[in-house]
Design a protein around this motif. Structure first.
Motif, short mmCIF file in Angstrom:
data_model
loop_
_atom_site.label_atom_id
_atom_site.label_comp_id
_atom_site.label_asym_id
_atom_site.label_seq_id
_atom_site.Cartn_x
_atom_site.Cartn_y
_atom_site.Cartn_z
N THR A 160 0.84 -1.20 0.00
CA THR A 160 0.00 0.00 0.00
C THR A 160 0.87 1.25 0.00
OG1 THR A 160 -0.09 0.16 2.41
CG2 THR A 160 -1.73 -1.24 1.33
N GLU B 246 0.84 3.64 2.24
CA GLU B 246 1.36 3.86 3.58
C GLU B 246 2.57 2.96 3.87
OE1 GLU B 246 2.23 5.57 6.92
OE2 GLU B 246 0.67 6.31 5.54
N GLU B 247 2.52 1.72 3.38
CA GLU B 247 3.65 0.81 3.54
C GLU B 247 4.85 1.27 2.73
OE1 GLU B 247 1.46 -3.48 4.35
OE2 GLU B 247 1.57 -2.68 2.31
N LEU C 7 5.45 4.70 2.19
CA LEU C 7 5.92 5.93 2.82
C LEU C 7 6.66 5.68 4.13
CD1 LEU C 7 2.76 8.18 2.25
CD2 LEU C 7 4.85 8.09 0.87
N GLU C 8 6.21 4.68 4.89
CA GLU C 8 6.80 4.44 6.21
C GLU C 8 8.30 4.14 6.15
OE1 GLU C 8 6.17 1.51 10.09
OE2 GLU C 8 4.76 1.49 8.42
N ARG D 215 10.29 7.29 5.26
CA ARG D 215 10.46 8.22 6.38
C ARG D 215 11.56 7.73 7.33
NH1 ARG D 215 4.61 7.68 6.72
NH2 ARG D 215 3.56 9.42 5.66
N GLU E 128 2.07 10.80 -2.47
CA GLU E 128 0.71 10.72 -1.95
C GLU E 128 -0.31 11.29 -2.92
OE1 GLU E 128 0.45 11.01 2.72
OE2 GLU E 128 1.78 12.59 1.95
N ARG F 221 -2.58 3.91 -4.85
CA ARG F 221 -2.91 3.41 -3.52
C ARG F 221 -2.27 2.05 -3.23
NH1 ARG F 221 -3.02 7.62 -2.58
NH2 ARG F 221 -4.74 9.11 -2.46
#
Length: 251
Positions: free
Chosen positions: A17, A19-20, A22-23, A26, A43, A48
Motif C-alpha cells: 500500500t 502507507e507501507e 511511505l513508512e 520516512r 501521496e 494506492r
C-alpha cells in the motif's frame, strides 16, 4: 490496417500500500532535505496499491545485481508464458501464426534474450523474428507498438506479438538518496502485459466479410478535417435487391 487485439495483463501476488511505501522512506531517509516534497508528490499521485514480485522486506534488501538479475529471469520465465498464451487466445491465434516477437524490458537482463527462450519453450516457429528492446523505460510500450505497426505495414499478412515485462521493484536501491530514486521506488510496480497486433481488416474479409445484418459504424473522413459517421446494418447486394423488389410489389 494494423490493429492491436485485447491485451493480457498479469501482476504479482505481493501487494504494497501507499502507507507501507511511505513508512520505510520516512525511516530510512529522515534527514533528506527533499523528503517532505517527495512524500507529498507520491501521496498526490493517487497510487494506492502496487504489486511486486517479492515481499517488501525482501525488496528493501539488496543482495547484489547478480542475485536480482537471477530473480528477474526466474520470475519472467514463470509468469510470461501464461500472459502470452492469453494474448494468443484473445487473438484466436497459435504460436505458429506469429511472425515476430517484440519484447520490452529495462528492469532485467537475459542472454540469450527472453524472445529466444519463448520461441524454444512455447513452440513458436524457428523462423520467428525477434526484436528485444531495452533501456527505453516508460516509453518502451509505445515503441513496441510502433515497431509492431511498422512490421505489419511492411508485411501485410504478418502477426506481431508484443510482450512487456517490468519488475521495477528489483531496481530498488535502498542507499540511493536521489529524489528520482525516491519517486521511482514509491510509484512503480511490477507487471507483465502481452498483445497481438495484426491486420484486422484483412482477417475480416479473409473470413468472408461481415455477416448479414451485422451492426456497424461506417465513418468517412475528408476533405480537410470533416468527418461523417452513421450507425447502420451490413446488407448483401442480393438481400438489398430482394428488399427493393418487395417494396415495389407492396407499392
Amino acid at each position: 490496417m494494423a490493429t492491436s487485439c485485447r491485451p493480457s495483463v498479469s501482476v504479482p501476488e505481493h501487494v504494497i500500500t501507499m502507507e507501507e511505501t511511505l513508512e520505510p522512506a520516512r525511516e530510512r531517509h529522515a534527514g533528506h532535505p527533499q523528503l517532505p516534497p517527495a512524500l507529498r508528490l507520491m501521496e498526490n499521485t493517487g497510487v494506492r496499491t502496487r504489486h511486486i514480485v517479492q515481499p517488501i522486506e525482501e525488496t528493501l534488501k539488496h543482495p547484489g545485481f547478480e542475485d536480482r538479475d537471477r530473480l528477474y529471469e526466474r520470475e519472467a520465465k514463470a509468469r510470461v508464458p501464461a500472459v502470452v498464451q492469453r494474448a494468443l487466445d484473445d487473438a484466436e491465434l497459435l504460436t505458429t501464426d506469429i511472425d515476430v516477437i517484440i519484447y520490452v524490458s529495462c528492469t532485467g537482463f537475459m542472454m540469450p534474450s527472453m524472445t529466444a527462450w519463448l520461441i524454444n519453450k512455447m513452440g513458436f516457429e524457428s523462423t520467428t523474428r525477434q526484436i528485444p528492446i531495452a533501456q527505453l523505460g516508460c516509453a518502451a510500450g509505445g515503441a513496441a507498438i510502433n515497431r509492431a505497426h511498422d512490421f505489419c505495414t511492411a508485411c501485410h499478412e504478418a502477426n506481431a506479438l508484443i510482450v512487456a515485462c517490468e519488475f521495477c521493484s528489483l531496481c530498488c536501491q535502498p542507499t540511493d538518496i536521489g529524489v528520482g530514486s525516491l519517486l521511482s521506488n514509491g510509484l512503480f510496480g511490477d507487471g507483465i502485459a502481452g498483445a497481438v497486433v495484426l491486420d484486422a481488416l484483412r482477417r475480416l474479409f479473409d473470413e468472408g466479410g461481415v455477416h448479414d445484418r451485422a451492426r456497424g459504424l461506417p465513418a468517412g473522413f475528408g476533405p480537410g478535417i470533416t468527418a461523417e459517421m452513421s450507425l447502420g446494418r451490413w446488407q448483401t447486394a442480393d438481400e438489398r435487391t430482394s428488399d427493393e423488389l418487395q417494396g415495389v410489389r407492396q407499392a
